[in-house]
Design an enzyme around this catalytic site. Structure first.
Site, mmCIF file in Angstrom:
data_model
loop_
_atom_site.group_PDB
_atom_site.id
_atom_site.type_symbol
_atom_site.label_atom_id
_atom_site.label_comp_id
_atom_site.label_asym_id
_atom_site.label_seq_id
_atom_site.Cartn_x
_atom_site.Cartn_y
_atom_site.Cartn_z
ATOM 1 C CD1 TRP A 102 58.701 38.628 37.290
ATOM 2 C CD2 TRP A 102 58.480 39.920 39.092
ATOM 3 N NE1 TRP A 102 58.989 37.862 38.397
ATOM 4 C CE2 TRP A 102 58.865 38.630 39.504
ATOM 5 C CE3 TRP A 102 58.277 40.911 40.066
ATOM 6 C CZ2 TRP A 102 59.050 38.300 40.852
ATOM 7 C CZ3 TRP A 102 58.462 40.580 41.413
ATOM 8 C CH2 TRP A 102 58.842 39.289 41.779
ATOM 9 C CG ASP A 169 62.467 43.447 34.653
ATOM 10 O OD1 ASP A 169 63.614 42.997 34.888
ATOM 11 O OD2 ASP A 169 61.479 43.202 35.371
ATOM 12 C CE LYS A 193 64.254 36.247 40.110
ATOM 13 N NZ LYS A 193 63.623 37.462 39.651
HETATM 14 C C1 LIG Z 1 62.540 38.453 40.102
HETATM 15 C C2 LIG Z 1 62.138 39.469 39.131
HETATM 16 C C3 LIG Z 1 61.833 40.786 39.522
HETATM 17 C C4 LIG Z 1 61.823 41.234 40.967
HETATM 18 O O1 LIG Z 1 63.092 41.316 41.467
HETATM 19 P P1 LIG Z 1 63.381 41.827 42.970
HETATM 20 O O2 LIG Z 1 64.852 41.960 42.946
HETATM 21 O O3 LIG Z 1 62.881 40.768 43.885
HETATM 22 O O4 LIG Z 1 62.693 43.106 43.182
HETATM 23 C C5 LIG Z 1 61.499 41.696 38.536
HETATM 24 N N1 LIG Z 1 61.467 41.338 37.252
HETATM 25 C C6 LIG Z 1 61.746 40.089 36.833
HETATM 26 C C7 LIG Z 1 61.686 39.751 35.383
HETATM 27 C C8 LIG Z 1 62.099 39.111 37.764
HETATM 28 O O5 LIG Z 1 62.364 37.870 37.368
#
Ligand SMILES: *Cc1c(COP(=O)(O)O)cnc(C)c1O
Length: 357
Positions: A102, A169, A193
C-alpha cells in the site's frame, strides 16, 4: 451451520448488532417507513448521520475543532493521489516510508504529481520489518507513513517524531489502539478493514494545512471543497457512511478505543504465543514489529498444509489464507472479531501439532 469465525483481511468482520441495524435501515430508516437507500442525502434524517459521524470520529481521536473530518468515495487508493494533490507544492517534495504494497502504491501516485523521496524502506526483506533510525528531513512538505501493513503483518509501534506535517494511512488499524492524533496533520482510512463497510473513506485534516500548493484544483479532488460541502459536495456513499456510524457507535458504547485496545492485545498475544510455541508454525515478521491486526504465519512443514486447511475449515474458521505476496496464513483480528474466535484458531493449531508433529 453457525456463522464462521471470520478472519477476513478486508472487507473485514463487522459486529452482528451493526449488521442487524444496517439491514433494518434498508427497509425502514429512522421510522420514516422509507429505506435509507431511497431518501435524499440532504434530508434532516440523513444530515444527522453525517453530523454524528463526523463528531464521533473527532471524539474517538480526542481532537477538537482544529480538525476537519470528511467522508469520500474512491477508497484509500484515491487518497494515495489526493494527499500529494492537496499537500505537495511545486518546488517542495514529499517524504515517504515504504513499508509494503500500500505504501508503494501511495509513492507511485506522489511521484506522478511531484518530487517524492523514499527516505526509508523495508523492501529488501519483503517488508517483514519496520525501518527504524532513519533521518527525517525537516524541509519536506510532509512525511507519509502507513501505520499498519495489512498484507505483510507489520505495525508501527511508535510514530516518527517530526515537525513537518505527518500524514498517515490508518486503513487497517484505525481505532484499534490509542494514538496521539494531534501529532498528525492528516489521517485517512478506507472504512472496510476496521471501521465499517467498503465504499467510504475517512479523511481527517488539521485546519490550516490546505490551500498551499498553488495548484489549480479539480473540485472533486480538492479536500477544501469536500470540507466546505460537509462531505456532501456531491452525493456521498450514504449507506457505507451509515454503517460506519453504527460501527463507531458500537465501539463508543462499549468503552471506546481504550476498551478495544485491551481486547486486541489479548487476541494478538494469544495467537502470537501459539505461533511461537507451536513447532509446526513460524511467524513471518520481525517480532517487535508484529501487527496486532494481521498475523502472518507459515507452517514449518508445507507438505502438511492441506491437513491444516481441513482442520480449520472443520472448525468453522474462514478467511485465514495468506496473501499471495507472503503465502501461508494471515489471521486478521479486527475490532469486531471476538476473542473466542482466536481461541478456536489456537485450539486448531494445537490439535494440528498433536496429530502431525
Ligand atoms: C486495504 C488498504 C488500502 C486500500 O484500500 P482501498 O479502499 O481498497 O483503496 C490502503 N491502505 C491500507 C493500509 C490498506 O489496508
Amino acid at each position: 451451520m453457525s456463522k464462521p469465525h471470520n478472519f477476513s483481511a478486508g472487507p473485514g468482520i463487522l459486529p452482528e448488532d451493526v449488521l442487524k441495524q444496517a439491514s433494518d435501515a434498508c427497509i425502514n430508516f429512522d421510522n420514516l417507513n422509507l429505506s435509507l437507500l431511497e431518501i435524499s442525502h440532504r434530508s434532516k434524517n440523513y444530515e444527522k448521520v453525517i453530523d454524528e459521524s463526523h463528531a464521533i470520529i473527532k471524539e474517538l481521536f480526542e481532537v477538537g475543532d482544529d480538525y476537519d473530518v470528511m467522508y469520500l468515495g474512491g477508497g484509500a487508493s484515491l487518497q494515495f493521489a489526493m494527499v500529494p494533490y492537496n499537500l505537495l507544492t511545486d518546488k517542495g517534495y514529499a517524504a515517504y516510508v515504504n513499508t509494503g504494497v500500500w505504501a508503494s502504491k501511495a509513492i507511485k501516485e506522489a511521484k506522478i504529481l511531484g518530487n517524492t523521496k523514499v527516505i526509508a524502506s523495508s523492501e529488501d526483506k519483503n517488508f517483514n520489518y519496520i525501518p527504524k533510525g532513519y533521518d527525517i528531513p525537516t524541509d519536506a512538505d510532509y512525511l507519509h507513513i502507513t501505520s499498519n501493513n495489512t498484507i505483510f503483518g507489520t505495525q508501527l509501534k511508535e510514530f516518527p517524531k517530526t515537525n513537518i506535517p505527518l500524514v498517515c494511512d490508518m486503513s487497517s488499524d484505525i481505532f484499534s489502539r490509542k494514538v496521539n492524533a494531534k501529532d498528525f496533520t492528516l489521517i485517512y482510512a478506507g472504512a472496510q478493514k476496521n471501521m465499517g463497510p467498503a465504499g467510504s473513506t475517512m479523511v481527517m485534516v488539521k485546519k490550516g494545512a490546505l490551500g498551499k500548493t498553488g495548484r489549480k484544483m479539480l473540485s472533486m479532488l480538492d479536500y477544501q471543497v469536500h470540507i466546505k460541502g460537509g462531505s456532501m459536495y456531491n452525493t456521498p456513499p450514504v449507506f457505507p457512511i451509515y454503517v460506519t456510524l453504527l460501527t463507531l457507535r458500537w465501539l463508543k458504547k462499549n468503552g471506546g478505543v481504550a476498551w478495544i485496545e485491551k481486547i486486541n492485545q489479548q487476541k494478538a498475544d494469544l495467537l502470537y504465543n501459539e505461533i511461537d510455541r507451536n513447532t509446526l508454525f513460524v511467524g513471518t515478521t520481525a517480532k517487535e514489529d508484529r501487527s496486532n491486526m494481521n498475523a502472518c504465519f507459515l507452517t514449518t512443514k508445507p507438505e502438511l498444509e492441506a491437513e491444516f486447511d481441513k482442520l480449520w475449515k472443520d472448525a468453522n474458521i474462514s478467511g485465514i489464507r495468506g496473501h499471495r505476496d507472503v503465502g501461508g496464513y494471515r489471521a486478521s483480528m479486527y475490532n469486531a472479531l471476538p476473542l473466542e474466535s482466536v481461541k478456536v484458531l489456537v485450539d486448531v493449531m494445537k490439535e494440528f501439532e498433536k496429530k502431525f508433529a
